[in-house]
Design an enzyme around this catalytic site. Structure first.
Site, PDB file in Angstrom:
ATOM      1  N   ASP A   1      35.626  47.635  42.840  1.00 10.51           N
ATOM      2  CA  ASP A   1      37.070  48.267  42.828  1.00 10.51           C
ATOM      3  C   ASP A   1      37.323  49.442  42.370  1.00 10.51           C
ATOM      4  O   ASP A   1      38.197  50.104  42.978  1.00 10.51           O
ATOM      5  CB  ASP A   1      37.697  47.013  41.760  1.00 10.51           C
ATOM      6  CG  ASP A   1      37.878  45.860  42.625  1.00 10.51           C
ATOM      7  OD1 ASP A   1      37.752  45.385  43.610  1.00 10.51           O
ATOM      8  OD2 ASP A   1      38.182  44.908  41.569  1.00 10.51           O
TER       9      ASP A   1
ATOM     10  N   GLU B   1      44.120  40.616  41.379  1.00  9.33           N
ATOM     11  CA  GLU B   1      44.406  42.055  41.674  1.00  9.33           C
ATOM     12  C   GLU B   1      43.252  42.793  41.575  1.00  9.33           C
ATOM     13  O   GLU B   1      42.047  42.464  41.250  1.00  9.33           O
ATOM     14  CB  GLU B   1      45.476  42.457  40.444  1.00  9.33           C
ATOM     15  CG  GLU B   1      46.762  41.959  40.461  1.00  9.33           C
ATOM     16  CD  GLU B   1      47.856  42.196  41.359  1.00  9.33           C
ATOM     17  OE1 GLU B   1      47.189  43.277  42.261  1.00  9.33           O
ATOM     18  OE2 GLU B   1      48.690  41.758  41.654  1.00  9.33           O
ATOM     19  N   CYS B   2      43.331  43.907  42.452  1.00  8.18           N
ATOM     20  CA  CYS B   2      42.061  44.773  42.712  1.00  8.18           C
ATOM     21  C   CYS B   2      41.868  45.866  41.705  1.00  8.18           C
ATOM     22  O   CYS B   2      40.605  46.395  41.457  1.00  8.18           O
ATOM     23  CB  CYS B   2      42.031  45.512  44.030  1.00  8.18           C
ATOM     24  SG  CYS B   2      43.401  46.846  44.221  1.00  8.18           S
ATOM     25  N   GLY B   3      42.809  45.874  40.851  1.00  8.43           N
ATOM     26  CA  GLY B   3      42.470  47.266  39.716  1.00  8.43           C
ATOM     27  C   GLY B   3      43.684  48.258  39.877  1.00  8.43           C
ATOM     28  O   GLY B   3      43.825  48.770  38.556  1.00  8.43           O
TER      29      GLY B   3
END
Length: 302
Positions: A158, A266-268
């Site tokens: 990520d 969430e991806c970050g």
């Protein structure tokens, strides 16, 4: 009639008085003016007002109020709706909002094809593409970071594929505010979204369609003939990388197909600083401390 003549010190006195009185205009040459900031009370007030506004009105407020405004997008339905709305704003102040696309090198072919269709349909909007640092293809990414990094070290993936490119884009483009495609109805951590958010780095994030449902977004797309990802017709609702995106079943949350079977949502990019970013900072602090210790040791030996 006697005319008054003022020299340069007078102009400096006027500027000083203006600053001291709290007066400063956009035409001021004073470089010390602050960036866009909101107090907690002001932010709460703006959110309470914009909460009742339609997305078009929110977008108009954004282009009038926020400098260095961009749209971060993976060309999902909501972002495409916002883009189409921006393209149709007819007020005297025309939107000058470029797009930022994070090409992780692991997008579906359908997503990359959509990017080109968007460029053709909305030529007035520039698309800035940012890839993982130092690589241009998926093969180069695998050579540098190893095969299937997303399964071996998800936080690292990520960071190098999304978080670092986003931070680089914001820095190089001097981004102060971004439009996002997040909505409350997407579920997960997005259930209590405000219209305006300010992250820990001071970046202003606006979610102009936070109040809309998937159905409203879909109806707008079809009514306005907006280009969209072909995968949406195959059971996908939220589309990211091919290795972490699946179609969803009837009744599932809109983002249930992302990282399916895991607690992750969430991806970050929209989280507080990722754990991997924190790790990098800790490593840098440790390195600096070691260099300082070595330097002090050299001084004592001398």
């Amino acid at each position: 009639m006697t005319s008054a003549v003022y020299d340069e010190p007078y102009e400096e006195d006027v500027k000083t008085r203006n600053v001291e009185s709290g007066y400063a205009s956009g035409a001021s040459e004073d470089d010390s003016l602050p960036e866009v900031t909101f107090s907690k009370q002001h932010l709460k007030f703006l959110n309470s007002q914009l909460q009742r506004a339609e997305p078009e009105a929110i977008l108009q407020w954004c282009i009038m109020s926020l400098p260095s405004l961009y749209q971060t997008t993976a060309f999902g339905l909501t972002g495409l709706v916002a883009l189409d709305m921006l393209s149709k704003i007819t007020t005297p102040i025309k939107p000058n909002v470029d797009l930022i696309f994070l090409d992780t090198l692991h997008h579906f072919d359908e997503t990359l094809s959509l990017v080109e269709r968007v460029r053709k349909n909305y030529p007035r909007f520039t698309v800035h593409v940012y890839k993982p640092e130092g690589v241009e293809t998926a093969d180069e990414f695998a050579s540098k970071h190893g095969q299937t990094l997303w399964t071996k070290n998800e936080e690292l993936y990520d960071y190098v594929a999304k978080v670092e490119p986003a931070q680089r884009a914001y820095s190089e483009l001097q981004v102060k505010a971004v439009l996002t495609g997040r909505r409350r109805s997407q579920g997960g951590k997005r259930g209590d979204l405000d219209i305006i958010e300010v992250d820990e780095a001071g970046l202003i994030k606006i979610n102009p369609l936070a109040n809309w449902s998937f159905k409203q977004v879909q109806e707008y797309i079809h009514a306005n003939n907006v280009p969209y990802n072909e995968l949406l017709d195959r059971g996908y609702k939220s589309i990211g990388d091919w290795h972490s995106t699946q179609p969803i079943a009837e009744g599932e949350d809109e983002r249930a197909g992302r990282w399916k079977g895991r607690a992750k949502t969430e991806c970050g990019i929209h989280n507080p600083k990722s754990k991997y970013a924190q790790f990098l900072r800790q490593q840098e602090v440790k390195r600096q401390e070691e260099e300082l210790a070595l330097g002090l040791q050299g001084i004592s030996v001398a």
